[in-house]
Write an enzyme that holds these catalytic residues in place. Sequence first.
Site, mmCIF file in Angstrom:
data_model
loop_
_atom_site.group_PDB
_atom_site.id
_atom_site.type_symbol
_atom_site.label_atom_id
_atom_site.label_comp_id
_atom_site.label_asym_id
_atom_site.label_seq_id
_atom_site.Cartn_x
_atom_site.Cartn_y
_atom_site.Cartn_z
ATOM 1 N N ASP B 7 -8.670 18.595 19.199
ATOM 2 C CA ASP B 7 -7.360 19.243 19.316
ATOM 3 C C ASP B 7 -6.563 18.800 18.088
ATOM 4 O OD1 ASP B 7 -5.194 20.670 20.423
ATOM 5 O OD2 ASP B 7 -4.360 18.818 21.217
ATOM 6 N N GLU B 68 -9.736 23.688 18.126
ATOM 7 C CA GLU B 68 -8.770 24.706 18.556
ATOM 8 C C GLU B 68 -8.382 25.603 17.386
ATOM 9 O OE1 GLU B 68 -5.493 23.726 21.264
ATOM 10 O OE2 GLU B 68 -4.203 24.914 19.970
ATOM 11 N N ASP B 141 -3.059 15.515 24.234
ATOM 12 C CA ASP B 141 -3.974 15.914 23.166
ATOM 13 C C ASP B 141 -5.409 15.522 23.494
ATOM 14 O OD1 ASP B 141 -1.621 16.230 20.906
ATOM 15 O OD2 ASP B 141 -1.346 14.513 22.221
#
Lengths: 190, 190
Positions: B7, B68, B141
Amino acid sequence: MRVLGVDPGLTRCGLGVVDGLSGRRVTLVAVGVARSNPDLDADQRLLLIATAIDHWIEEHAPDAVAVERVFAQHNVSTVMGTAQVAGIAMLAAARHRIPVALHTPSEVKAAVTGNGRAEKLQVQSMVARLLSLDELPKPADAADALALAICHLWRPAGALSAPQRSPGSLTSAQRAWASAEQAARRASRG
Amino acid sequence: MRVLGVDPGLTRCGLGVVDGLSGRRVTLVAVGVARSNPDLDADQRLLLIATAIDHWIEEHAPDAVAVERVFAQHNVSTVMGTAQVAGIAMLAAARHRIPVALHTPSEVKAAVTGNGRAEKLQVQSMVARLLSLDELPKPADAADALALAICHLWRPAGALSAPQRSPGSLTSAQRAWASAEQAARRASRG
């Protein structure tokens, strides 16, 4: 002092190496473009560009790497790739323990032409004149990389934080910069 | 199959490693966050995060890295740093010859909760349930990185290109995914 300028881009990443000192004559060492095919996956494209940047750093041993500062407001369709390449350029410099500086497009234009809103062609013409090149560097990304390197050599420390400063309060570095800029402009008229 | 989920973020980069197979039970291997101090220069921050990602790849030897997908429309003040970290994560995987996949936040939410517009807390709860964790992974996160890894394991090939496909035309992998998703939702109610 030797500076590698990087105009980040995923399809074309401009690379330019310039020797010079603040306010003094600048000379071309190398200029080119690292490319990656848009048909490849993003990670493979980044690997190609990163490998090229590493190669340029190792071959030319710059004292500093100047990268164009990318803003989110730029062209949305390409800005993510541009930001990613800017990141890998900074990372490549950090891994080689070379200082990194970020310069905005208008800082570069101001350093090279004296006008932060100069047209792209004017910037390219000035880059060719300043480096005594017979023709404009192509593609534009290559010229932009050279302009970044020149900007880094010539931009006086502190110039950014006081862009409205009156001529009387210039430091010696700033005077040198202004003088080099005037000389370049005289040359461009001559 | 082992997946490292990333992430991306410059201040906090979530990292999560999950073992599993498409539609089967998933197990936690490792989870954490790479951090960099906002007071440092951007190149040094990227170096810290890149070094951490390399370390995780070398320690856990994932078969794939799921990152991501960052959009320009995201938070403008942080999107450039996020894009840069996404770029160095992809580069790190490419340098280790590990395949990279990008997943959008809504793909991740759909894979983990069955709803592409699920709330963040719901995603975190499902990640904890799916991995049989006693508490929600923190910070967010870290949980997001695990969700990315699970999404990569579970998302059937082609699911994205045919989101409107009727149940009757599901491939076996897609049925397995739907079934795993249903089981997870039953567990969340139980």
